[in-house]
Design a protein around this motif. Structure first.
Motif, PDB file in Angstrom:
ATOM      1  N   LEU A   1       3.193  -4.330  -7.153  1.00 39.23           N
ATOM      2  CA  LEU A   1       3.758  -4.869  -5.918  1.00 39.23           C
ATOM      3  C   LEU A   1       2.660  -5.088  -4.878  1.00 39.23           C
ATOM      4  CD1 LEU A   1       6.944  -2.627  -5.753  1.00 39.23           C
ATOM      5  CD2 LEU A   1       6.811  -5.018  -6.443  1.00 39.23           C
ATOM      6  N   GLU A   2       1.453  -5.319  -5.353  1.00 41.51           N
ATOM      7  CA  GLU A   2       0.328  -5.518  -4.445  1.00 41.51           C
ATOM      8  C   GLU A   2       0.525  -6.766  -3.591  1.00 41.51           C
ATOM      9  OE1 GLU A   2      -4.539  -5.898  -4.468  1.00 41.51           O
ATOM     10  OE2 GLU A   2      -3.480  -5.526  -6.333  1.00 41.51           O
ATOM     11  N   ASN A   3       0.239  -6.612  -2.289  1.00 41.40           N
ATOM     12  CA  ASN A   3       0.263  -7.715  -1.329  1.00 41.40           C
ATOM     13  C   ASN A   3       1.621  -8.432  -1.304  1.00 41.40           C
ATOM     14  OD1 ASN A   3      -0.875  -9.236   0.706  1.00 41.40           O
ATOM     15  ND2 ASN A   3      -1.772 -10.721  -0.697  1.00 41.40           N
TER      16      ASN A   3
ATOM     17  N   VAL B   1      11.843   6.854 -15.582  1.00 44.17           N
ATOM     18  CA  VAL B   1      11.111   7.548 -16.632  1.00 44.17           C
ATOM     19  C   VAL B   1      10.155   6.606 -17.359  1.00 44.17           C
ATOM     20  CG1 VAL B   1      12.850   9.327 -17.010  1.00 44.17           C
ATOM     21  CG2 VAL B   1      12.990   7.196 -18.291  1.00 44.17           C
ATOM     22  N   ASN B   2      10.171   5.323 -17.017  1.00 47.70           N
ATOM     23  CA  ASN B   2       9.373   4.341 -17.737  1.00 47.70           C
ATOM     24  C   ASN B   2       8.113   3.888 -17.013  1.00 47.70           C
ATOM     25  OD1 ASN B   2      11.188   4.122 -19.956  1.00 47.70           O
ATOM     26  ND2 ASN B   2      12.554   2.978 -18.634  1.00 47.70           N
ATOM     27  N   ILE B   3       8.165   3.720 -15.707  1.00 49.79           N
ATOM     28  CA  ILE B   3       7.018   3.224 -14.955  1.00 49.79           C
ATOM     29  C   ILE B   3       5.939   4.299 -14.915  1.00 49.79           C
ATOM     30  CG2 ILE B   3       6.185   2.332 -12.735  1.00 49.79           C
ATOM     31  CD1 ILE B   3       8.166   0.448 -14.027  1.00 49.79           C
ATOM     32  N   LYS B   4       4.760   3.963 -15.399  1.00 47.66           N
ATOM     33  CA  LYS B   4       3.632   4.896 -15.416  1.00 47.66           C
ATOM     34  C   LYS B   4       2.596   4.550 -14.354  1.00 47.66           C
ATOM     35  CE  LYS B   4       5.242   6.936 -19.066  1.00 47.66           C
ATOM     36  NZ  LYS B   4       6.047   8.109 -18.859  1.00 47.66           N
ATOM     37  N   SER B   5       2.536   3.264 -13.977  1.00 49.01           N
ATOM     38  CA  SER B   5       1.542   2.798 -13.014  1.00 49.01           C
ATOM     39  C   SER B   5       2.235   2.000 -11.919  1.00 49.01           C
ATOM     40  CB  SER B   5       0.510   1.922 -13.734  1.00 49.01           C
ATOM     41  OG  SER B   5      -0.400   1.363 -12.822  1.00 49.01           O
ATOM     42  N   LEU B   6       1.970   2.369 -10.670  1.00 46.73           N
ATOM     43  CA  LEU B   6       2.569   1.697  -9.522  1.00 46.73           C
ATOM     44  C   LEU B   6       1.455   1.237  -8.586  1.00 46.73           C
ATOM     45  CD1 LEU B   6       4.993   0.898  -7.725  1.00 46.73           C
ATOM     46  CD2 LEU B   6       4.931   3.232  -6.804  1.00 46.73           C
ATOM     47  N   ASN B   7       1.445  -0.055  -8.286  1.00 46.33           N
ATOM     48  CA  ASN B   7       0.457  -0.615  -7.376  1.00 46.33           C
ATOM     49  C   ASN B   7       1.177  -1.098  -6.125  1.00 46.33           C
ATOM     50  OD1 ASN B   7      -1.514  -1.986  -5.988  1.00 46.33           O
ATOM     51  ND2 ASN B   7      -2.219  -3.179  -7.744  1.00 46.33           N
ATOM     52  N   ILE B   8       0.950  -0.396  -5.006  1.00 49.71           N
ATOM     53  CA  ILE B   8       1.518  -0.813  -3.720  1.00 49.71           C
ATOM     54  C   ILE B   8       0.394  -1.028  -2.707  1.00 49.71           C
ATOM     55  CG2 ILE B   8       3.867   0.049  -4.008  1.00 49.71           C
ATOM     56  CD1 ILE B   8       3.033   2.622  -2.599  1.00 49.71           C
ATOM     57  N   SER B   9      -0.715  -1.533  -3.201  1.00 51.64           N
ATOM     58  CA  SER B   9      -1.871  -1.828  -2.357  1.00 51.64           C
ATOM     59  C   SER B   9      -1.599  -3.037  -1.469  1.00 51.64           C
ATOM     60  CB  SER B   9      -3.089  -2.129  -3.239  1.00 51.64           C
ATOM     61  OG  SER B   9      -3.373  -1.047  -4.073  1.00 51.64           O
ATOM     62  N   GLN B  10      -2.343  -3.127  -0.379  1.00 56.17           N
ATOM     63  CA  GLN B  10      -2.304  -4.263   0.543  1.00 56.17           C
ATOM     64  C   GLN B  10      -0.886  -4.557   1.049  1.00 56.17           C
ATOM     65  OE1 GLN B  10      -4.748  -7.724  -0.313  1.00 56.17           O
ATOM     66  NE2 GLN B  10      -5.518  -6.674  -2.133  1.00 56.17           N
ATOM     67  N   ASN B  11      -0.198  -3.529   1.512  1.00 53.98           N
ATOM     68  CA  ASN B  11       1.171  -3.698   2.001  1.00 53.98           C
ATOM     69  C   ASN B  11       1.384  -3.156   3.405  1.00 53.98           C
ATOM     70  OD1 ASN B  11       3.052  -5.023   0.060  1.00 53.98           O
ATOM     71  ND2 ASN B  11       2.065  -3.581  -1.321  1.00 53.98           N
ATOM     72  N   GLU B  12       0.310  -2.930   4.140  1.00 56.62           N
ATOM     73  CA  GLU B  12       0.394  -2.460   5.523  1.00 56.62           C
ATOM     74  C   GLU B  12       1.157  -1.141   5.650  1.00 56.62           C
ATOM     75  OE1 GLU B  12       1.495  -5.580   8.327  1.00 56.62           O
ATOM     76  OE2 GLU B  12       0.815  -7.069   6.873  1.00 56.62           O
TER      77      GLU B  12
ATOM     78  N   LEU C   1      -3.204   2.546  -3.909  1.00 53.21           N
ATOM     79  CA  LEU C   1      -2.839   2.493  -2.491  1.00 53.21           C
ATOM     80  C   LEU C   1      -3.891   1.811  -1.626  1.00 53.21           C
ATOM     81  CD1 LEU C   1      -1.568   6.145  -1.997  1.00 53.21           C
ATOM     82  CD2 LEU C   1      -0.188   4.080  -1.866  1.00 53.21           C
ATOM     83  N   HIS C   2      -4.906   1.220  -2.218  1.00 50.90           N
ATOM     84  CA  HIS C   2      -6.005   0.699  -1.417  1.00 50.90           C
ATOM     85  C   HIS C   2      -5.572  -0.421  -0.471  1.00 50.90           C
ATOM     86  CE1 HIS C   2      -6.076  -1.790  -5.072  1.00 50.90           C
ATOM     87  NE2 HIS C   2      -6.497  -2.762  -4.286  1.00 50.90           N
ATOM     88  N   TRP C   3      -6.356  -0.612   0.562  1.00 53.26           N
ATOM     89  CA  TRP C   3      -6.153  -1.640   1.579  1.00 53.26           C
ATOM     90  C   TRP C   3      -4.823  -1.498   2.311  1.00 53.26           C
ATOM     91  CZ3 TRP C   3     -10.490  -3.610   3.014  1.00 53.26           C
ATOM     92  CH2 TRP C   3     -11.513  -3.779   2.099  1.00 53.26           C
ATOM     93  N   ASN C   4      -4.454  -0.281   2.642  1.00 49.72           N
ATOM     94  CA  ASN C   4      -3.337   0.024   3.527  1.00 49.72           C
ATOM     95  C   ASN C   4      -3.882   0.749   4.746  1.00 49.72           C
ATOM     96  OD1 ASN C   4      -0.759  -0.833   2.195  1.00 49.72           O
ATOM     97  ND2 ASN C   4      -1.566   0.442   0.553  1.00 49.72           N
ATOM     98  N   GLN C   5      -3.040   1.105   5.687  1.00 55.12           N
ATOM     99  CA  GLN C   5      -3.489   1.834   6.872  1.00 55.12           C
ATOM    100  C   GLN C   5      -3.253   3.335   6.764  1.00 55.12           C
ATOM    101  OE1 GLN C   5      -1.328  -1.099   8.104  1.00 55.12           O
ATOM    102  NE2 GLN C   5      -3.179  -2.290   7.937  1.00 55.12           N
ATOM    103  N   LEU C   6      -3.216   3.828   5.559  1.00 52.61           N
ATOM    104  CA  LEU C   6      -3.020   5.263   5.329  1.00 52.61           C
ATOM    105  C   LEU C   6      -4.306   6.025   5.560  1.00 52.61           C
ATOM    106  CD1 LEU C   6      -1.037   4.930   2.002  1.00 52.61           C
ATOM    107  CD2 LEU C   6      -0.097   5.684   4.169  1.00 52.61           C
TER     108      LEU C   6
END
Length: 69
Positions: A6-8, A27-38, A62-67
Motif C-alpha cells: 500500500l505504498e504511496n 493469517v496470510n499476509i506476511k509482508s505489509l508495505n505502508i511506506s510514503q503515506n504521511e 514504514l519508510h518515508w512517513n513522519q513517524l
C-alpha cells in the motif's frame, strides 16, 4: 496473498487504522508495505497494538512517513 503493498496510497493515519483493523485476524499476509503515506506519531499506539497482536506480519515497511518512533 502474502504481500500487501500500500505504498504511496495516501492512507494517512485514518487509512492505516482501517488497514490495521482489517488485518487483525489475518493469517496470510506476511509482508505489509505502508511506506510514503504521511503516517504520524499519532499512530504509534495503534501500530504497537497491531504489531503485538498480529502474529503473521514478518516484514513491515514504514519508510518515508513522519513517524519518529
Amino acid at each position: 496473498m502474502k504481500i500487501l503493498n500500500l505504498e504511496n496510497t495516501r492512507l494517512k493515519d485514518k487509512g492505516a487504522i482501517i488497514v490495521f483493523d482489517s488485518l487483525k485476524n489475518n493469517v496470510n499476509i506476511k509482508s505489509l508495505n505502508i511506506s510514503q503515506n504521511e503516517l504520524s506519531d499519532g499512530l504509534s499506539d495503534r501500530l504497537y497494538n497491531f504489531l503485538t497482536n498480529t502474529k503473521s506480519i514478518e516484514i513491515l515497511y514504514l519508510h518515508w512517513n513522519q513517524l519518529k518512533l
